[in-house]
Write an enzyme that holds these catalytic residues in place. Structure first.
Site, PDB file in Angstrom:
ATOM      1  NE  ARG A 108     -28.392  61.018 -83.932  1.00 39.38           N
ATOM      2  CZ  ARG A 108     -27.178  60.514 -84.154  1.00 39.38           C
ATOM      3  NH1 ARG A 108     -26.556  59.856 -83.192  1.00 39.38           N
ATOM      4  NH2 ARG A 108     -26.586  60.682 -85.306  1.00 39.38           N
TER       5      ARG A 108
ATOM      6  CG  ASP B   6     -18.515  63.737 -80.937  1.00 36.92           C
ATOM      7  OD1 ASP B   6     -19.374  64.423 -81.521  1.00 36.92           O
ATOM      8  OD2 ASP B   6     -18.398  62.513 -81.089  1.00 36.92           O
TER       9      ASP B   6
END
Length: 1340
Positions: free
Chosen positions: A832, A518
């Protein structure tokens, strides 16, 4: 519990049914099954095959007769193999009349379960009831001649049939003539049913449902020491040990048998203690998260509901729980139907960040409830409710959907109690090897019988010595020795903060070929830092603003940042998603929530407030409010307003205070206008919105220090309730939202144009109230909130989420023209990016309607507001670990829910993608009526990608240059493209996963699906994540590692306390070490048996055998000590490119074993023949009759010396160091043991002291120590040592030997599927095509 002969009951029910329903069952695929067989959940993980059996008197009598004759041996066999007992005592029958079932699961394991029956009362769910007349005294399914009139006079009896398998109840369905798993309200229950049909059971209804579902409890039985003792003693290992001890006693090896008996008793005691300790530990862990009491709603005779406190064991599906405001431990799975709850789910996921749970709404009414789909509304068993948010002062209610072992916690406990067997070749090969040893034993037994017949020995002696061969060749300790390496590896991992609940997985980790990671919180830091924001200005995006607090507080972008989150205060600390925390802190606003003990505030809507500085910032000059001569006829709060806490303006930090109560009607119809500050006067302003009014009560004016008088906050508080509240339900319709406001400044704005209020020069605080949250979901990839600005007659919606998702929800004209390039610019740098949007809702949307409106109706036609840029730094440990794994030829893959370009950037930064490697985006287009689905590959971030152009004029495709020396390429896939790939291009999925490195925007289910696809092409897959959204992938992977604070998270087999991926190479290193150790110990134990086997056969030939002390010295002091300490050698901390062998019966391992067997036999035979050539040698003579063999002989002494050194030699030969383990000298206890045993054995060989020879019962000549012979034996032993180590180190472990075997076996094709896929892609010059679409073969 009562049992019934219930077959007679079914007679009435099935008399008119067709034969095919009685005789045969139809499988899910239309295949006719035998009449006694049924398949449940075909194709799922819960697949079970049932075989029905009923009692057969003749077979039962024969079984007990044979048992009596054979002194209970069949009982022992049936204890080991319960299904054999069913075959021996019962006959096949239909499931309708079966009282015993043989159950076969999808892994091929066999179980036995009895079918139970119970009588039930009227009112029991009729679906499960078998109802029939039964005359008094009827038994065994016979009506005893009762006439048909009996059916009219006798009462109907109601019974149910069921069986329990691994704590799950399966009910007999008379209408289907089959068993089905019993579900609670989590199956075939609609949301509307949960909202409308469950208002609390009566006591009678609860008792009937408890009879159906059983008591609500998850407990792990801690068996008594006596029960454990019986279970342990009846283990085949100890039965074999007991038989061996009896056999040795018959052969006059009493001392040896006694010592082995004492050692076995000690072993049993240690095993009982460890088993009980582990059972108690699991029991305590489960009980620690159990609650004792709960409050539920109970219906009364008067059709009202009352709150009743009951024991949690009495909860049943359908009960309505009252969740206390102070929180509680959940004892069941329940779905919220009113109110919000803040829950800590770390027990299930390992993620300690509190999660906000919201109630299901009527907008979801047509959906069928699913615990996975509606997990944002579900309170799971074992989790801790920290606090609740009320709808007014009413209860927070939840409907129980699952209880006991069917809950999420129960399923996890069941996975620990009943783990699925590992399909690991080592364990299968070990069983085959033991059978191979039995084959060798049979050869030895045949030779033994031949020798003793030639020697004309007695039958008893022949039988005893022949059976003794079995105890030598198949050592009882062999199964235990196979796990010693795993045990030590587990202990070492625990010292490093890595806990393992499935020890066999440690061996599997040694063969890992690929690890999925992840991203957020695993490869990168948990906390995100706000880098800046980019606001939309017309058709273009503005320049980035680094300090969010400098923006205009009334801008839509700031409002979105301040409200679009699910933050809450827990014990005075702001908690929630780390992204939300950073985003909100960047605004420097405050979040205000109602106090728990302030019930008045719970009765009102108190939204999140935002408010500029103490020195007011006037966005427009203050305007007097128009006066009205009309009275305020109604002071009920309108649905278009909300109450705000009463706080003094100089406040700099949030401290909730009691709200201002609603004002009474004014005494006069009007209030005179004045320009002077008001003193102790009350002004009642009534603002009409829709059909309701707002009450405003100004208090004493306060100077702000800037020369302006204004009314404090309390003046602007607008208290409301929901309009048209039904009688008796007002409390349920009231909401207590959260309030946010700027922390450093008070911002005041002009109120909206309203009439009928006093003309008072004041402004309302700029405060925002969060009316409703639509929580973030991995599937929707967005969240939104309904917000009202204080004083406005309408609501706003603010949304944030993945840019591509938000863009699809926005009006096209609101999207800036440069959005695409700027978005790519930020994501390609690894930022992000979160997109923000806003929508002004219609004025007619009331508070009441806002709580029920579906999110799809409001999350549309949005206006794009801007971008939130967050910086997610790599953890410092990430890049070195990725480089270490790649150097070890272990492939690394990123599986994330983030943007794909961000994932590619992080993959480059951490080293998953090399500096010169290229990345191709796999884009899939869904089919349309004109075109089939298409797949294209486009360069992600490398315009100058090296391509080859096809010479075919009609097919001008381009493809990647994959020749030697060309840069490598990686594939990147989004979750949307992945779903379409699996649907329309299933034949290309192996190629995609074989070259895919970045999988972005993947949902939790897609992560698990990806792991399964990787396993399908023969990858041994590891998964490392934080346990939040990747629990499914962690469980699906061969080796799942959860980064969690829990000691033993049930989210994965491994749990690491360290919050970085350094645990991954540590687990792999320990796995490789454990696998190597287990192989070594297994081979050593096998060779130990062979050495003793050869020794005994040689001595049988010489009418002799090893003596008691010699057997003890070999078995207890040499073999046992070495077997225990052999696995103590630690793992090397460096990973190498090649992996340890995983095939015990592979050519290399078999060569190692067989070559050492040959050397052992050759050395002992040469030593024996050398003894026979000595002039002083006197051969041993056979003993007449039943007398003991003369074991104190020259033959015995010679074979003992040589064999004792062979055990030590093979220990060193089978203790490899580099590359998977530390050198043997680092194992202190093994080194000390080897040195000590070598010195003692040398003393016996070279220093034949009389006391030592007498102690070991070795023949010696007091007058001649035969030193030349002893030195010659030592030279033979030394030569065997050199040849044995050379054979093992330079031949058996060499790659040359492996290549030779591959050449001999003509192995040309790769064994693993992924290697075949990679080879095919390399040979396919048209792969991967760039820019030219590939079309699906079927037009869908």
């Amino acid at each position: 519990m009562r049992r019934f002969s219930w077959y007679a009951f079914l007679t009435d029910e099935v008399a008119g049914m067709a034969y095919d329903r009685l005789g045969e069952d139809t499988g899910a695929e239309g295949v006719k099954l035998p009449y006694h067989q049924q398949v449940l959940k075909l194709g799922s993980d819960e697949e079970l095959t049932l075989f029905g059996y009923c009692r057969a008197s003749c077979k039962t009598f024969a079984f007990y007769l044979v048992t009596l004759i054979t002194l209970g041996i069949p009982f022992l066999i049936v204890y080991w193999k319960p299904e054999w007992g069913v075959y021996m005592k019962r006959r096949r029958c239909s499931l309708m009349e079966a009282d015993m079932l043989i159950i076969k699961d999808m892994d091929g394991q066999i179980y036995v379960s009895s079918v139970d029956s119970e009588m039930v009362e009227a009112g029991f769910p009729s679906k499960y009831v078998i109802s029939s007349h039964l005359p008094n005294g009827a038994s065994n399914g016979v009506h005893n001649g009762a006439s048909d009139s009996t059916h009219l006079t006798q009462p109907r009896h109601r019974i149910i049939r069921y069986f329990i398998f691994q704590h799950i109840k399966y009910m007999w369905i008379p209408g289907k003539l089959s068993f089905e798993r019993l579900y609670g309200c989590d199956s075939n229950t609609t949301i509307s049913s949960l909202l409308n049909d469950f208002r609390g059971y009566t006591v009678e209804e609860q008792m009937l449902r408890q009879q159906l579902y059983g008591r609500n409890g998850i407990s792990v039985e801690v068996k008594s020491y006596f029960h454990l003792l019986v279970t342990e003693v009846l283990n085949p290992f100890y039965i074999f040990q007991i038989a061996s001890i009896v056999l040795w006693s018959f052969d006059n090896y009493v001392l040896y048998a006694t010592c082995i008996f004492l050692v076995s008793c000690l072993s049993v005691a240690v095993s009982l203690y460890e088993t009980r300790k582990q059972s108690q530990s699991l029991h305590d862990m489960v009980e620690a998260s159990n609650a004792n009491t709960a409050t539920v709603l109970r219906s009364t005779i008067e059709k009202t509901t009352v709150e009743v406190e009951i024991n949690t064991t009495d909860l049943v599906p359908g009960d309505v729980l009252v969740i206390p405001g102070t929180g509680c431990l959940m004892a069941c799975d329940a779905v919220l139907i009113s109110g919000n709850a803040i829950v800590n789910e770390s027990m299930l996921t390992g993620e300690s960040v509190p999660v906000t749970k919201t109630p299901v709404t009527i907008s979801e009414g047509n959906e069928t409830y699913s615990a996975e789909k509606h997990k944002r509304h579900t309170l799971f068993c074992g989790t801790a409710v920290i606090q609740t948010r009320y709808y007014g002062n009413a209860q927070v209610l939840a409907v129980v959907v699952r209880t006991g072992f069917t809950t999420a916690k129960g399923e996890l406990v069941r996975s620990i109690l009943y783990p699925r067997p590992l399909d690991f070749k080592f364990y299968k090969d070990s069983m085959k090897f033991i059978l191979f040893m039995f084959g060798i034993a049979s050869v030895g037994m045949s030779y033994s019988i031949y020798i003793y017949i030639i020697h004309k020995e007695t039958i008893l002696k022949t039988v005893v010595r022949t059976l003794d061969i079995v105890t030598i060749v198949v050592p009882p300790a062999l199964p235990a020795a196979m796990t010693v390496g795993t045990y030590y590896a587990q202990s070492r991992l625990k010292k490093r903060g890595i806990f393992c609940i499935s020890p066999p997985r440690i061996n599997v980790s040694g063969k890992l070929k690929l690890v999925c990671f992840d991203k957020t919180g695993t490869l990168t830091e948990d906390g995100l830092e706000v880098w800046g924001v980019v606001e939309a200005k017309g058709e273009h995006l503005s320049t980035p603003v680094m300090d969010v607090s400098t923006l205009d507080h009334t801008s839509q972008l700031v409002a979105c940042l301040a409200t679009c989150h699910s933050l809450t205060y827990v014990h005075g600390e702001l908690t929630g998603d780390p992204l939300d925390v950073k985003m909100f802190e960047a605004t420097k606003w405050e979040l205000e929530e109602p106090e728990e003990d302030d019930t008045q505030r719970f009765d009102n809507l108190i939204p999140t407030l935002v408010r500029p500085p103490k020195c007011p910032v006037h966005h427009s000059p203050p305007a007097p409010l128009p006066s009205s001569s009309s009275s305020s006829s109604s002071l009920h709060p309108p649905p278009s307003s909300f109450a705000s806490p009463s706080l003094p303006p100089p406040q700099t930090s949030l401290s909730p205070s009691p709200p201002v109560p609603p004002s009474p009607p004014p005494p006069s119809p009007s209030i005179p206008c004045t320009n002077t500050p008001l003193t102790e006067s009350e002004v009642t302003a009534s603002a009409c919105c829709e059909t309701t009014c707002t009450s405003v009560v100004p208090h004493t004016a306060v100077s702000d220090g800037c020369g302006t008088n204004f009314v404090p906050q309390g003046v602007s508080l607008i208290e409301q309730t929901l309009e048209e509240a039904a009688p008796g339900s007002a409390n349920f319709d009231q909401v207590t939202p959260t309030v946010v406001k700027p922390s450093k400044r008070e911002v005041y704005i002009d109120p909206p144009d309203i009439t009928n209020v006093a003309e008072t020069p004041f402004q309302v605080p700029y405060e925002l109230g969060i009316v409703r949250q639509f929580p973030f979901s991995s599937n929707t990839q967005r969240m939104s909130v309904l917000v009202r600005v204080l004083g406005r007659p309408y609501m706003d919606l603010y949304a944030k989420g993945a840019p591509e998702v938000i863009q699809s929800l926005c009006r096209p004209e609101s999207l800036p023209e440069d959005l695409g390039p700027i978005l790519t610019q930020y994501t390609i740098q690894g930022f992000r990016v979160i997109a923000l949007a806003h929508r002004t809702l219609e004025t007619k949307l009331s508070w009441h309607a806002a709580q029920r409106i579906p999110r799809d109706q409001v999350e549309c036609d949005l206006n794009f507001v801007g971008l939130l840029i967050l910086q997610n730094m790599l953890k410092p440990e990430t890049a070195p670990v990725i480089r270490q794994l790649r150097a070890a030829n272990i492939r690394t893959v990123m599986v994330t829910g983030d943007n794909i370009l961000t994932g590619i950037s992080v993959a480059r930064d951490c080293g998953m993608v090399g500096e010169t490697d290229h990345v191709l985006l796999a884009k899939v287009t869904a089919p349309s009526p004109e075109h089939p689905a298409s797949l294209t590959f486009e360069p992600a971030d490398t315009p100058d990608i090296l391509v080859q152009y096809s010479d075919d004029v009609d097919n001008k495709y381009t493809c990647m240059n994959v020749e030697d020396g060309a840069p490598k390429y990686h594939l990147a896939v989004t979750g949307k493209a992945w779903a379409l790939l699996c649907q329309y291009f299933p034949d290309l999925v192996p190629r995609i996963v074989a070259k895919g490195t970045v999988f972005a925007r993947m949902s939790p289910d897609q992560k698990a699906q990806l792991v399964e696809e990787l396993q399908a092409i023969d990858y041994i897959v590891g998964m490392c994540g934080d346990g939040a959204n990747d629990c499914g992938a962690l469980k699906t992977a061969h080796v799942g590692i959860s980064l969690s604070e829990a000691e033993a998270s049930v989210a994965a087999p491994f749990t690491s306390h360290t919050d970085n991926i350094q645990c991954v190479p540590q687990v792999i290193c320990e796995g490789r070490c454990a696998l190597t150790t287990n192989f070594s110990v297994f081979k050593y134990m096998a060779l130990y048996s062979i050495i003793q086997f050869v020794s005994v056969l040689i001595l049988y030939t010489a009418y002799s055998n090893l003596t008691d002390p010699q057997f003890l010295y070999i078995d207890l002091f040499i073999v046992t000590v070495i077997a225990v300490f052999m696995g103590y050698t630690g793992a090397r901390h460096e990973l190498v490119a090649h992996k340890p062998l995983g095939n015990l019966l592979g050519a290399v391992n078999m060569f190692s074993v067989l070559s050492q067997i040959a050397l052992v036999i050759l050395t002992q035979v040469i030593a024996y023949l050398y003894l026979l050539q000595q002039p002083w040698f006197e051969p041993n003579k056979p003993t007449p009759g039943d007398e003991e063999d003369n074991t104190v002989s020259w033959e015995t002494g010679t074979i003992f010396y040589v064999s004792a050194f062979q055990y030590l030699t093979l220990c060193i030969a089978y203790s490899p160091g580099h590359p998977f383990r530390q050198p043997i000298y680092t194992n202190f206890w093994l080194t000390v043991s080897l040195v000590s045993l070598t010195v003692i054995t040398l003393m016996m060989l070279l220093c034949p002291w009389s006391w030592l020879m007498e102690l070991m019962r070795i023949r010696y000549d007091p007058e001649n120590n035969l030193m030349m012979f002893r030195v010659a034996l030592l030279l033979m032993i030394a030569l065997h040592f050199v040849v044995s180590l050379s054979t093992e180190h330079f031949i058996a472990r060499s790659r040359f030997l492996k290549k030779c075997f591959q050449w001999i076996t003509c192995k040309r094709e790769p064994k693993n599927k992924y290697k075949i896929v990679l080879r095919d892609m390399n040979e396919d010059l048209s792969w991967p095509p760039i820019g030219t679409p590939l079309y699906a073969t079927l037009h869908t």
